[in-house]
Design a protein around this motif. Structure first.
Motif, PDB file in Angstrom:
ATOM      1  N   PRO A 141      35.732  40.859  30.331  1.00 23.60           N
ATOM      2  CA  PRO A 141      34.364  40.550  29.901  1.00 23.60           C
ATOM      3  C   PRO A 141      33.417  40.422  31.098  1.00 23.60           C
ATOM      4  CG  PRO A 141      35.946  39.027  28.899  1.00 23.60           C
ATOM      5  CD  PRO A 141      36.693  39.870  29.880  1.00 23.60           C
ATOM      6  N   SER A 142      33.944  39.914  32.205  1.00 23.63           N
ATOM      7  CA  SER A 142      33.162  39.803  33.437  1.00 23.63           C
ATOM      8  C   SER A 142      33.943  40.453  34.576  1.00 23.63           C
ATOM      9  CB  SER A 142      32.881  38.333  33.778  1.00 23.63           C
ATOM     10  OG  SER A 142      32.277  38.258  35.068  1.00 23.63           O
ATOM     11  N   PRO A 143      33.655  41.729  34.878  1.00 25.26           N
ATOM     12  CA  PRO A 143      34.363  42.401  35.966  1.00 25.26           C
ATOM     13  C   PRO A 143      34.257  41.658  37.303  1.00 25.26           C
ATOM     14  CG  PRO A 143      33.148  44.002  34.682  1.00 25.26           C
ATOM     15  CD  PRO A 143      32.734  42.639  34.198  1.00 25.26           C
ATOM     16  N   THR A 144      33.102  41.077  37.575  1.00 24.05           N
ATOM     17  CA  THR A 144      32.929  40.352  38.835  1.00 24.05           C
ATOM     18  C   THR A 144      33.879  39.162  38.917  1.00 24.05           C
ATOM     19  OG1 THR A 144      30.618  41.031  39.032  1.00 24.05           O
ATOM     20  CG2 THR A 144      31.287  39.096  40.293  1.00 24.05           C
ATOM     21  N   SER A 145      33.983  38.390  37.855  1.00 24.15           N
ATOM     22  CA  SER A 145      34.884  37.232  37.848  1.00 24.15           C
ATOM     23  C   SER A 145      36.334  37.673  37.992  1.00 24.15           C
ATOM     24  CB  SER A 145      34.725  36.425  36.562  1.00 24.15           C
ATOM     25  OG  SER A 145      33.457  35.822  36.523  1.00 24.15           O
ATOM     26  N   TYR A 146      36.728  38.714  37.271  1.00 29.00           N
ATOM     27  CA  TYR A 146      38.106  39.206  37.366  1.00 29.00           C
ATOM     28  C   TYR A 146      38.394  39.670  38.792  1.00 29.00           C
ATOM     29  CZ  TYR A 146      42.504  41.425  36.233  1.00 29.00           C
ATOM     30  OH  TYR A 146      43.838  41.752  36.211  1.00 29.00           O
ATOM     31  N   TYR A 147      37.465  40.412  39.361  1.00 34.59           N
ATOM     32  CA  TYR A 147      37.606  40.915  40.731  1.00 34.59           C
ATOM     33  C   TYR A 147      37.797  39.763  41.718  1.00 34.59           C
ATOM     34  CZ  TYR A 147      36.144  43.116  45.133  1.00 34.59           C
ATOM     35  OH  TYR A 147      36.065  43.555  46.437  1.00 34.59           O
ATOM     36  N   GLU A 148      36.935  38.764  41.628  1.00 35.36           N
ATOM     37  CA  GLU A 148      37.003  37.642  42.565  1.00 35.36           C
ATOM     38  C   GLU A 148      38.240  36.777  42.344  1.00 35.36           C
ATOM     39  OE1 GLU A 148      33.140  35.890  41.987  1.00 35.36           O
ATOM     40  OE2 GLU A 148      32.211  37.284  43.414  1.00 35.36           O
ATOM     41  N   ASP A 149      38.671  36.623  41.107  1.00 35.93           N
ATOM     42  CA  ASP A 149      39.812  35.749  40.791  1.00 35.93           C
ATOM     43  C   ASP A 149      41.171  36.423  40.945  1.00 35.93           C
ATOM     44  OD1 ASP A 149      37.942  33.827  40.158  1.00 35.93           O
ATOM     45  OD2 ASP A 149      38.145  34.071  37.987  1.00 35.93           O
ATOM     46  N   LYS A 150      41.262  37.709  40.619  1.00 36.62           N
ATOM     47  CA  LYS A 150      42.568  38.369  40.524  1.00 36.62           C
ATOM     48  C   LYS A 150      42.827  39.477  41.538  1.00 36.62           C
ATOM     49  CE  LYS A 150      43.531  36.266  36.551  1.00 36.62           C
ATOM     50  NZ  LYS A 150      44.558  35.285  36.396  1.00 36.62           N
ATOM     51  N   ILE A 151      41.799  39.934  42.247  1.00 44.69           N
ATOM     52  CA  ILE A 151      41.993  41.084  43.138  1.00 44.69           C
ATOM     53  C   ILE A 151      41.735  40.752  44.602  1.00 44.69           C
ATOM     54  CG2 ILE A 151      41.182  43.422  43.685  1.00 44.69           C
ATOM     55  CD1 ILE A 151      40.773  43.782  40.626  1.00 44.69           C
ATOM     56  N   VAL A 152      40.610  40.141  44.897  1.00 39.36           N
ATOM     57  CA  VAL A 152      40.202  39.912  46.287  1.00 39.36           C
ATOM     58  C   VAL A 152      41.278  39.224  47.119  1.00 39.36           C
ATOM     59  CG1 VAL A 152      38.551  38.698  47.740  1.00 39.36           C
ATOM     60  CG2 VAL A 152      37.749  39.937  45.760  1.00 39.36           C
ATOM     61  N   ASP A 153      41.834  38.149  46.624  1.00 41.58           N
ATOM     62  CA  ASP A 153      42.820  37.381  47.406  1.00 41.58           C
ATOM     63  C   ASP A 153      44.270  37.808  47.157  1.00 41.58           C
ATOM     64  OD1 ASP A 153      40.805  35.881  48.589  1.00 41.58           O
ATOM     65  OD2 ASP A 153      40.835  34.386  46.999  1.00 41.58           O
ATOM     66  N   GLU A 154      44.491  38.687  46.187  1.00 43.51           N
ATOM     67  CA  GLU A 154      45.858  39.066  45.822  1.00 43.51           C
ATOM     68  C   GLU A 154      46.329  40.367  46.470  1.00 43.51           C
ATOM     69  OE1 GLU A 154      47.881  37.123  43.931  1.00 43.51           O
ATOM     70  OE2 GLU A 154      46.254  35.667  43.932  1.00 43.51           O
ATOM     71  N   PHE A 155      45.394  41.239  46.855  1.00 42.27           N
ATOM     72  CA  PHE A 155      45.763  42.548  47.383  1.00 42.27           C
ATOM     73  C   PHE A 155      45.096  42.792  48.731  1.00 42.27           C
ATOM     74  CE2 PHE A 155      45.928  42.755  42.758  1.00 42.27           C
ATOM     75  CZ  PHE A 155      47.213  43.251  42.549  1.00 42.27           C
ATOM     76  N   SER A 156      45.771  43.552  49.584  1.00 43.33           N
ATOM     77  CA  SER A 156      45.187  43.884  50.882  1.00 43.33           C
ATOM     78  C   SER A 156      44.178  45.009  50.691  1.00 43.33           C
ATOM     79  CB  SER A 156      46.255  44.271  51.890  1.00 43.33           C
ATOM     80  OG  SER A 156      46.967  45.391  51.435  1.00 43.33           O
ATOM     81  N   ALA A 157      43.084  44.944  51.445  1.00 45.40           N
ATOM     82  CA  ALA A 157      42.008  45.915  51.299  1.00 45.40           C
ATOM     83  C   ALA A 157      41.662  46.533  52.643  1.00 45.40           C
ATOM     84  CB  ALA A 157      40.769  45.237  50.717  1.00 45.40           C
ATOM     85  N   ARG A 158      41.104  47.747  52.532  1.00 43.40           N
ATOM     86  CA  ARG A 158      40.538  48.403  53.722  1.00 43.40           C
ATOM     87  C   ARG A 158      39.237  49.047  53.289  1.00 43.40           C
ATOM     88  NH1 ARG A 158      41.209  53.816  53.089  1.00 43.40           N
ATOM     89  NH2 ARG A 158      42.885  54.493  51.725  1.00 43.40           N
ATOM     90  N   ARG A 159      38.307  49.127  54.237  1.00 48.72           N
ATOM     91  CA  ARG A 159      37.029  49.797  53.952  1.00 48.72           C
ATOM     92  C   ARG A 159      37.228  51.290  53.935  1.00 48.72           C
ATOM     93  NH1 ARG A 159      32.376  47.169  53.527  1.00 48.72           N
ATOM     94  NH2 ARG A 159      32.255  45.059  54.307  1.00 48.72           N
TER      95      ARG A 159
END
Length: 69
Positions: free
Chosen positions: A50-68
């Motif tokens: 329902p809120s992609p931003t909330s899901y992103y911040e809660d479940k993705i940002v701190d759970e997976f490694s990212a690269r630009r």
């Protein structure tokens, strides 16, 4: 990778490659982050949240490694 637009205040579009398990998130500021080892289920839940931003911040940002990209 093709990205689909999402209705979000922070996120412009999301792409996913099931073969490599890479999730790309294009933010409203124009930056693109690629997250590795993301399951299809996480991608599905993200796209249906329902809120992609909330899901992103809660479940993705701190759970997976990212690269630009």
């Amino acid at each position: 990778m093709e990205r689909k637009c999402v209705n979000s205040s922070k996120i412009r579009a999301v792409g996913y490659d099931a073969k490599s398990r890479v999730l790309e998130v294009e933010l409203r500021d124009g930056s693109v982050l690629a997250y590795s080892s993301v399951s299809q289920e996480v991608h599905r839940q993200f796209m249906n949240a329902p809120s992609p931003t909330s899901y992103y911040e809660d479940k993705i940002v701190d759970e997976f490694s990212a690269r630009r990209v």
